[in-house]
Design a protein around this motif. Structure first.
Motif, PDB file in Angstrom:
ATOM      1  N   ALA A  12    -117.665   1.770  22.552  1.00 18.61           N
ATOM      2  CA  ALA A  12    -117.822   0.594  21.683  1.00 18.61           C
ATOM      3  C   ALA A  12    -118.643  -0.512  22.331  1.00 18.61           C
ATOM      4  CB  ALA A  12    -116.448   0.060  21.279  1.00 18.61           C
ATOM      5  N   CYS A  13    -118.800  -0.475  23.641  1.00 22.05           N
ATOM      6  CA  CYS A  13    -119.613  -1.500  24.304  1.00 22.05           C
ATOM      7  C   CYS A  13    -121.107  -1.252  24.122  1.00 22.05           C
ATOM      8  CB  CYS A  13    -119.278  -1.592  25.794  1.00 22.05           C
ATOM      9  SG  CYS A  13    -119.861  -0.205  26.803  1.00 22.05           S
ATOM     10  N   LEU A  14    -121.472  -0.049  23.670  1.00 20.89           N
ATOM     11  CA  LEU A  14    -122.883   0.314  23.512  1.00 20.89           C
ATOM     12  C   LEU A  14    -123.371   0.258  22.071  1.00 20.89           C
ATOM     13  CD1 LEU A  14    -123.137   3.377  25.925  1.00 20.89           C
ATOM     14  CD2 LEU A  14    -123.753   0.988  26.369  1.00 20.89           C
ATOM     15  N   VAL A  15    -122.490  -0.116  21.158  1.00 24.97           N
ATOM     16  CA  VAL A  15    -122.820  -0.141  19.734  1.00 24.97           C
ATOM     17  C   VAL A  15    -122.643  -1.562  19.232  1.00 24.97           C
ATOM     18  CG1 VAL A  15    -122.104   0.717  17.462  1.00 24.97           C
ATOM     19  CG2 VAL A  15    -122.065   2.246  19.434  1.00 24.97           C
ATOM     20  N   PHE A  16    -123.583  -2.015  18.437  1.00 27.95           N
ATOM     21  CA  PHE A  16    -123.436  -3.321  17.803  1.00 27.95           C
ATOM     22  C   PHE A  16    -122.544  -3.189  16.579  1.00 27.95           C
ATOM     23  CE2 PHE A  16    -127.747  -3.969  19.760  1.00 27.95           C
ATOM     24  CZ  PHE A  16    -127.326  -4.886  20.712  1.00 27.95           C
ATOM     25  N   ALA A  17    -121.792  -4.221  16.297  1.00 30.56           N
ATOM     26  CA  ALA A  17    -120.898  -4.203  15.135  1.00 30.56           C
ATOM     27  C   ALA A  17    -121.686  -3.924  13.855  1.00 30.56           C
ATOM     28  CB  ALA A  17    -120.133  -5.519  15.035  1.00 30.56           C
ATOM     29  N   VAL A  18    -122.906  -4.467  13.742  1.00 33.06           N
ATOM     30  CA  VAL A  18    -123.701  -4.247  12.532  1.00 33.06           C
ATOM     31  C   VAL A  18    -124.064  -2.777  12.351  1.00 33.06           C
ATOM     32  CG1 VAL A  18    -124.609  -6.609  12.453  1.00 33.06           C
ATOM     33  CG2 VAL A  18    -125.884  -4.841  13.676  1.00 33.06           C
ATOM     34  N   GLN A  19    -124.121  -2.022  13.442  1.00 33.05           N
ATOM     35  CA  GLN A  19    -124.421  -0.598  13.350  1.00 33.05           C
ATOM     36  C   GLN A  19    -123.253   0.188  12.763  1.00 33.05           C
ATOM     37  OE1 GLN A  19    -125.647  -0.493  17.625  1.00 33.05           O
ATOM     38  NE2 GLN A  19    -127.220   0.909  16.834  1.00 33.05           N
ATOM     39  N   ALA A  20    -122.065  -0.387  12.808  1.00 33.39           N
ATOM     40  CA  ALA A  20    -120.873   0.282  12.304  1.00 33.39           C
ATOM     41  C   ALA A  20    -120.597  -0.050  10.840  1.00 33.39           C
ATOM     42  CB  ALA A  20    -119.665  -0.107  13.155  1.00 33.39           C
ATOM     43  N   ASP A  21    -121.459  -0.834  10.218  1.00 30.91           N
ATOM     44  CA  ASP A  21    -121.249  -1.216   8.820  1.00 30.91           C
ATOM     45  C   ASP A  21    -121.028   0.030   7.967  1.00 30.91           C
ATOM     46  OD1 ASP A  21    -121.107  -2.864   6.551  1.00 30.91           O
ATOM     47  OD2 ASP A  21    -123.266  -2.689   6.187  1.00 30.91           O
ATOM     48  N   GLY A  22    -119.923   0.045   7.220  1.00 31.08           N
ATOM     49  CA  GLY A  22    -119.589   1.161   6.351  1.00 31.08           C
ATOM     50  C   GLY A  22    -118.822   2.286   7.027  1.00 31.08           C
ATOM     51  N   ALA A  23    -118.550   2.155   8.320  1.00 31.99           N
ATOM     52  CA  ALA A  23    -117.930   3.243   9.080  1.00 31.99           C
ATOM     53  C   ALA A  23    -116.404   3.191   9.060  1.00 31.99           C
ATOM     54  CB  ALA A  23    -118.409   3.187  10.531  1.00 31.99           C
ATOM     55  N   GLN A  24    -115.838   4.336   9.398  1.00 29.47           N
ATOM     56  CA  GLN A  24    -114.405   4.468   9.653  1.00 29.47           C
ATOM     57  C   GLN A  24    -114.220   4.389  11.161  1.00 29.47           C
ATOM     58  OE1 GLN A  24    -111.897   5.009   7.344  1.00 29.47           O
ATOM     59  NE2 GLN A  24    -113.365   4.911   5.674  1.00 29.47           N
ATOM     60  N   ILE A  25    -113.376   3.483  11.614  1.00 26.87           N
ATOM     61  CA  ILE A  25    -113.151   3.277  13.040  1.00 26.87           C
ATOM     62  C   ILE A  25    -111.678   3.514  13.342  1.00 26.87           C
ATOM     63  CG2 ILE A  25    -113.147   1.561  14.892  1.00 26.87           C
ATOM     64  CD1 ILE A  25    -115.472   0.176  13.331  1.00 26.87           C
ATOM     65  N   THR A  26    -111.416   4.261  14.405  1.00 29.18           N
ATOM     66  CA  THR A  26    -110.050   4.432  14.890  1.00 29.18           C
ATOM     67  C   THR A  26    -110.017   3.968  16.333  1.00 29.18           C
ATOM     68  OG1 THR A  26    -109.722   6.354  13.461  1.00 29.18           O
ATOM     69  CG2 THR A  26    -108.126   6.027  15.230  1.00 29.18           C
ATOM     70  N   THR A  27    -109.156   3.004  16.611  1.00 27.71           N
ATOM     71  CA  THR A  27    -108.946   2.519  17.971  1.00 27.71           C
ATOM     72  C   THR A  27    -107.644   3.103  18.497  1.00 27.71           C
ATOM     73  OG1 THR A  27    -107.666   0.580  17.326  1.00 27.71           O
ATOM     74  CG2 THR A  27    -110.085   0.338  17.351  1.00 27.71           C
ATOM     75  N   ILE A  28    -107.323   2.809  19.731  1.00 23.06           N
ATOM     76  CA  ILE A  28    -106.064   3.284  20.300  1.00 23.06           C
ATOM     77  C   ILE A  28    -104.881   2.831  19.451  1.00 23.06           C
ATOM     78  CG2 ILE A  28    -105.834   1.322  21.898  1.00 23.06           C
ATOM     79  CD1 ILE A  28    -104.759   4.984  22.569  1.00 23.06           C
ATOM     80  N   GLU A  29    -104.977   1.667  18.838  1.00 25.17           N
ATOM     81  CA  GLU A  29    -103.882   1.170  17.999  1.00 25.17           C
ATOM     82  C   GLU A  29    -103.677   2.031  16.754  1.00 25.17           C
ATOM     83  OE1 GLU A  29    -105.490  -2.490  20.189  1.00 25.17           O
ATOM     84  OE2 GLU A  29    -106.376  -0.766  19.160  1.00 25.17           O
ATOM     85  N   GLY A  30    -104.669   2.805  16.365  1.00 22.99           N
ATOM     86  CA  GLY A  30    -104.580   3.652  15.190  1.00 22.99           C
ATOM     87  C   GLY A  30    -104.238   5.100  15.493  1.00 22.99           C
ATOM     88  N   ILE A  31    -104.011   5.424  16.750  1.00 19.98           N
ATOM     89  CA  ILE A  31    -103.724   6.809  17.128  1.00 19.98           C
ATOM     90  C   ILE A  31    -102.259   7.171  16.882  1.00 19.98           C
ATOM     91  CG2 ILE A  31    -103.654   8.438  19.077  1.00 19.98           C
ATOM     92  CD1 ILE A  31    -106.495   7.952  18.199  1.00 19.98           C
ATOM     93  N   ALA A  32    -101.360   6.243  17.112  1.00 19.35           N
ATOM     94  CA  ALA A  32     -99.932   6.516  16.912  1.00 19.35           C
ATOM     95  C   ALA A  32     -99.624   6.674  15.425  1.00 19.35           C
ATOM     96  CB  ALA A  32     -99.089   5.382  17.492  1.00 19.35           C
ATOM     97  N   GLY A  33     -98.465   7.221  15.125  1.00 18.24           N
ATOM     98  CA  GLY A  33     -98.035   7.384  13.742  1.00 18.24           C
ATOM     99  C   GLY A  33     -97.745   6.045  13.098  1.00 18.24           C
TER     100      GLY A  33
END
Length: 174
Positions: A61-82
């Motif tokens: 995530a440090c190599l991608v600009f937020a604008v490049q993620a527009d429209g994307a599905q993102i899963t962080t560590i907080e989204g890995i658990a049930g």
């Protein structure tokens, strides 16, 4: 430069924001979304501490600009658990096998391993070591981490769920 409107789905929740074009995705997640599990280590893409899933692919995530993620599905560590907070098989294996010490690198490892086991549910020891090579740990010596990946892979092979991923299906995401 003028700011840009973006919309992303982070851990299943829609997020809209107006961001500077050069804001990194890591900074967006930490500062704008309050998801501080995405750690910043080297900020050069070397350490893997900021690893997230972007449209199901493990990225730094440090190599991608937020604008490049527009429209994307993102899963962080907080989204890995049930949804009830139950640890994922990878998280549980890291806990059970002492695959962490200080914990700084752990979120990046967990996200990377989640993607790796989704793509290769029965890795050899060499494939595990190769899969972990993009994440650095200064504390553990990697033995507990490798053992955790082996256990998570074993658990996936014996799982009755039939899912091919440690990531929750879209219907279960927050």
């Amino acid at each position: 430069m003028s700011e840009v409107d973006i919309e992303v789905h982070v851990n299943g929740a829609r997020r809209r924001a107006t961001v500077p074009p050069r804001l990194t995705l890591a900074d967006f997640l930490r500062e704008r979304c309050g998801l501080t599990g995405t750690h910043l280590g080297c900020e050069h893409g070397v350490c893997g501490a900021c690893t997230i899933l972007l449209d199901s692919e493990a990225i730094r995530a440090c190599l991608v600009f937020a604008v490049q993620a527009d429209g994307a599905q993102i899963t962080t560590i907080e989204g890995i658990a049930g949804p009830d907070g139950e640890l994922s098989p990878v998280q549980d294996a890291f806990r059970a096998n002492h695959g962490l010490q200080c914990g700084f690198c752990t979120p990046g490892f967990v996200v990377s391993v989640t993607a790796m086991l989704r793509d290769n549910p029965d890795p050899t020891d060499q494939e595990i070591r190769d899969g972990l090579s993009g994440n650095l740990c200064r504390c553990t010596g990697y033995q507990g981490i490798v053992k955790a990946v082996r256990e998570a892979a074993r658990g996936r092979r014996h799982s009755s769920s039939g899912r091919s991923s440690n990531e929750r299906p879209p219907s279960e995401k927050r």
